[in-house]
Scaffold this active site. Structure first.
Site, PDB file in Angstrom:
ATOM      1  N   SER A   1      51.205 -11.353 -13.446  1.00 20.67           N
ATOM      2  CA  SER A   1      50.008 -11.414 -14.303  1.00 20.67           C
ATOM      3  C   SER A   1      49.857 -12.851 -14.766  1.00 20.67           C
ATOM      4  O   SER A   1      50.858 -13.586 -14.855  1.00 20.67           O
ATOM      5  CB  SER A   1      50.196 -10.516 -15.526  1.00 20.67           C
ATOM      6  OG  SER A   1      49.156 -10.747 -16.481  1.00 20.67           O
TER       7      SER A   1
ATOM      8  N   TYR B   1      55.419  -7.751 -22.678  1.00 23.14           N
ATOM      9  CA  TYR B   1      54.686  -7.735 -21.399  1.00 23.14           C
ATOM     10  C   TYR B   1      54.700  -9.126 -20.757  1.00 23.14           C
ATOM     11  O   TYR B   1      54.998  -9.263 -19.569  1.00 23.14           O
ATOM     12  CB  TYR B   1      53.251  -7.272 -21.668  1.00 23.14           C
ATOM     13  CG  TYR B   1      52.414  -7.121 -20.411  1.00 23.14           C
ATOM     14  CD1 TYR B   1      52.587  -6.039 -19.558  1.00 23.14           C
ATOM     15  CD2 TYR B   1      51.438  -8.067 -20.086  1.00 23.14           C
ATOM     16  CE1 TYR B   1      51.810  -5.901 -18.410  1.00 23.14           C
ATOM     17  CE2 TYR B   1      50.657  -7.937 -18.948  1.00 23.14           C
ATOM     18  CZ  TYR B   1      50.850  -6.848 -18.109  1.00 23.14           C
ATOM     19  OH  TYR B   1      50.090  -6.707 -16.974  1.00 23.14           O
TER      20      TYR B   1
HETATM   21  P1  NAD Z   1      47.158   1.201 -14.235  1.00 24.68           P
HETATM   22  O1  NAD Z   1      47.825   1.776 -15.420  1.00 24.68           O
HETATM   23  O2  NAD Z   1      45.887   1.809 -13.787  1.00 24.68           O
HETATM   24  O3  NAD Z   1      48.146   1.181 -12.975  1.00 24.68           O
HETATM   25  C1  NAD Z   1      49.531   1.104 -13.099  1.00 24.68           C
HETATM   26  C2  NAD Z   1      50.120   2.196 -12.235  1.00 24.68           C
HETATM   27  O4  NAD Z   1      51.551   2.122 -12.309  1.00 24.68           O
HETATM   28  C3  NAD Z   1      49.704   3.592 -12.729  1.00 24.68           C
HETATM   29  O5  NAD Z   1      49.171   4.337 -11.652  1.00 24.68           O
HETATM   30  C4  NAD Z   1      51.004   4.166 -13.245  1.00 24.68           C
HETATM   31  O6  NAD Z   1      51.121   5.587 -13.113  1.00 24.68           O
HETATM   32  C5  NAD Z   1      52.028   3.443 -12.368  1.00 24.68           C
HETATM   33  N1  NAD Z   1      53.366   3.505 -12.947  1.00 24.68           N
HETATM   34  C6  NAD Z   1      53.754   3.294 -14.228  1.00 24.68           C
HETATM   35  N2  NAD Z   1      55.061   3.522 -14.364  1.00 24.68           N
HETATM   36  C7  NAD Z   1      55.528   3.867 -13.125  1.00 24.68           C
HETATM   37  C8  NAD Z   1      56.799   4.225 -12.621  1.00 24.68           C
HETATM   38  N3  NAD Z   1      57.896   4.300 -13.420  1.00 24.68           N
HETATM   39  N4  NAD Z   1      56.917   4.519 -11.312  1.00 24.68           N
HETATM   40  C9  NAD Z   1      55.825   4.475 -10.492  1.00 24.68           C
HETATM   41  N5  NAD Z   1      54.600   4.157 -10.910  1.00 24.68           N
HETATM   42  C10 NAD Z   1      54.464   3.862 -12.223  1.00 24.68           C
HETATM   43  O7  NAD Z   1      46.953  -0.356 -14.545  1.00 24.68           O
HETATM   44  P2  NAD Z   1      46.634  -1.581 -13.555  1.00 24.68           P
HETATM   45  O8  NAD Z   1      45.910  -2.562 -14.361  1.00 24.68           O
HETATM   46  O9  NAD Z   1      46.061  -1.118 -12.275  1.00 24.68           O
HETATM   47  O10 NAD Z   1      48.099  -2.175 -13.315  1.00 24.68           O
HETATM   48  C11 NAD Z   1      48.624  -2.478 -12.024  1.00 24.68           C
HETATM   49  C12 NAD Z   1      49.490  -3.713 -12.120  1.00 24.68           C
HETATM   50  O11 NAD Z   1      48.664  -4.835 -12.434  1.00 24.68           O
HETATM   51  C13 NAD Z   1      50.543  -3.673 -13.220  1.00 24.68           C
HETATM   52  O12 NAD Z   1      51.749  -4.250 -12.766  1.00 24.68           O
HETATM   53  C14 NAD Z   1      49.927  -4.527 -14.309  1.00 24.68           C
HETATM   54  O13 NAD Z   1      50.903  -5.049 -15.177  1.00 24.68           O
HETATM   55  C15 NAD Z   1      49.232  -5.567 -13.496  1.00 24.68           C
HETATM   56  N6  NAD Z   1      48.166  -6.339 -14.164  1.00 24.68           N
HETATM   57  C16 NAD Z   1      47.055  -5.732 -14.650  1.00 24.68           C
HETATM   58  C17 NAD Z   1      46.054  -6.500 -15.234  1.00 24.68           C
HETATM   59  C18 NAD Z   1      44.771  -5.912 -15.781  1.00 24.68           C
HETATM   60  O14 NAD Z   1      43.957  -6.648 -16.346  1.00 24.68           O
HETATM   61  N7  NAD Z   1      44.541  -4.625 -15.625  1.00 24.68           N
HETATM   62  C19 NAD Z   1      46.206  -7.889 -15.327  1.00 24.68           C
HETATM   63  C20 NAD Z   1      47.362  -8.472 -14.834  1.00 24.68           C
HETATM   64  C21 NAD Z   1      48.329  -7.689 -14.237  1.00 24.68           C
END
Ligand code: NAD
Length: 256
Positions: free
Chosen positions: A147, A160
């Protein structure tokens, strides 16, 4: 065509990554929790996984597997399911992640541990489970979802941000360690993507709209889409001379 395993693939950014690989003709296994586990916001459900598979089947060969990245036996099973379904594993996308926010003195120890267990140790488990299969591939890669929070601190985001800095550092260490095996390891650094993390947690707790935050923070003036991130991940997974990189796809929010 490559065989790709995407953790946290049932929705959000993982779904965008799956779409980008399918559009290029690759075969995709999405691994995720399926119980709608209670966290600061609900995690993925069996229904979300099924909907994503039904929708993305239009683009190509996609299957799903139940996966908890905090459990090494579950990681072994997801890798075995991918190898068996697609006759091997070429690309591992460690995308599963959770977010919690709060000032350090109020931040629960259990939340701190869960953020690190999923975001950092999950990559340790998955990488170890996948190594034999990746070594057997002639063109293997790992892409970790970090991120921009791993490069730039955010108030109330200590756990985080620290976990995502750890993802970047882990990516670089693994890139060095696995280069002799021909396995490239890179990280993607998304900016603001309108997923559950933002809508069900960050915005829900801040009293500001998502649009306000985007206007305030993103030079290009729009959130990143899940496909913006997916295309960045696909690039990193297939660029044959690129390893150890942490690529921002963030509309200019961070430039280093
Ligand atoms: P999201 O919550 O929709 O997706 C995260 C997914 O990870 C979910 O489907 C959740 O069920 C799964 N998950 C959580 N714990 C788990 C486990 N123990 N085993 C297997 N799966 C698990 O959110 P997102 O934004 O799509 O996040 C995806 C990635 O992107 C993450 O690593 C997040 O930190 C990163 N990210 C997101 C953003 C943003 O703005 N949304 C920005 C930077 C980074």
């Amino acid at each position: 065509m490559a065989s790709v395993l995407i953790t946290g693939g049932a929705r959000g950014i993982g779904k965008g990554i799956a779409t980008a690989f399918l559009q290029a003709g690759h075969r995709v296994m999405i691994g995720d929790l399926t119980g709608g586990e209670d966290w600061n916001y609900d995690l993925a459900t069996e229904g979300e996984m099924a909907e994503t598979i039904t929708e993305l089947k239009n683009f190509g060969n996609i299957q799903g597997v139940n996966l908890d990245v905090t459990n090494s036996a579950s990681c072994d099973k997801a890798v075995a399911a991918t190898v068996s379904a697609f006759d091997g594993l070429d690309i591992l996308c460690n995308n599963a992640g959770v977010l919690a926010s709060g000032l350090i003195e109020e931040f629960a120890e259990a939340d701190w541990d869960r953020v690190f267990d999923v975001n950092v140790k999950g990559i340790y488990h998955m990488t170890r489970s996948a190594l034999d299969a990746l070594r057997a591939s002639s063109n293997a890669a790992i892409v970790n979802t970090a991120s921009i929070a791993g490069k730039k601190a955010g108030r109330t985001l200590a756990a985080y941000s620290a976990s995502k800095s750890a993802v970047i550092s882990l990516t670089q260490s693994l890139a060095l360690e696995l280069a002799p095996d021909g396995i490239r390891v890179n990280a993607i650094c998304p900016g603001i993507v309108g997923t559950a993390m933002w809508h069900d947690h960050l915005i829900a707790n801040q009293g500001e709209t998502f649009e306000d935050r985007v206007r305030e923070l993103v030079p290009l003036g729009r959130p990143s889409s899940i496909l913006d991130i997916g295309e960045g991940v696909r690039y990193l997974a297939t660029a044959e001379n690129v390893t150890g990189v942490a690529l921002n796809v963030a509309g200019g929010m961070v430039m280093n």
